[in-house]
Design an enzyme around this catalytic site. Sequence first.
Site: not given
Length: 260
Positions: A8, A40, A67-68, A151, A178
């Site tokens: 990420d 991200n 998910n983002h 992920h 992360h």
Amino acid sequence: MKVLVIGDVLGQAGRRALKSHLPSLIDMHQVDFVVANGENLAHGFGTTEKVADELFNLGVNVLTNGNHCWDQRSFLEHIDEDDRYVRPMNFTRFAPGRGWTVQETTTGHKIAVINLIGQVFMGSWDCPFEAVDQAMSEIPDDVSAILVDMHAEATSEKMGMGWYMDGRASFVYGTHTHVPTCDEVIHASGTAYQSDIGMTGSYQSIIGMKVEGALRRMVQRLPERFEAAEGGASIFATLVTIDPSTRMAVEIERIHIPPT
């Protein structure tokens, strides 16, 4: 054939670190293909065409997601315009974009990249195991490598995917937490695996976010806006050497470049 996988990439700090080091990493290790997770990229929340182009211009071939994915609303339309983006294959069938892509190296090798999202502590997504089987049935037979970005939050679910794909994928790796793991391995049938590549961003933070706001939210349990940390960033990545004749991994190596 050498593939560099970057976890990420968080905000400006992560992008700045890659600008400083990625071109030399590619040259030093004679990298043929680069994949990064881009969920991200834009201040820690989603991606945009502008920030994604920064990474493509540095040598990234494919950006995966998570998910983002839809945090930046413009990406809902842009993801359909460029097949260098993938989003989790097991998103709803109404989601725009694609769950896998095939891109070609400068030497003519075709590399497939599949993106999945976990179910444990992640939301009510469709089954990632069924989704990866569907992707494998659709990917052309002439690819030289298959990479799977899982992920997910739970290491057990990531490990399960690694074993499920042993002998079918070249490299199964985790993103999302992360935090880099040191469990890189090549499984019995030749599939490389690592539970999490780790974040490329500022580790003077709480998983990439400024400490003050994140800590207040934990302690006070009240709404608090997260802001991406902008301090010196570390790069975490993994280099995998793949035999294109078998699609299987022959070597795996973690890479860490600390802040300068």
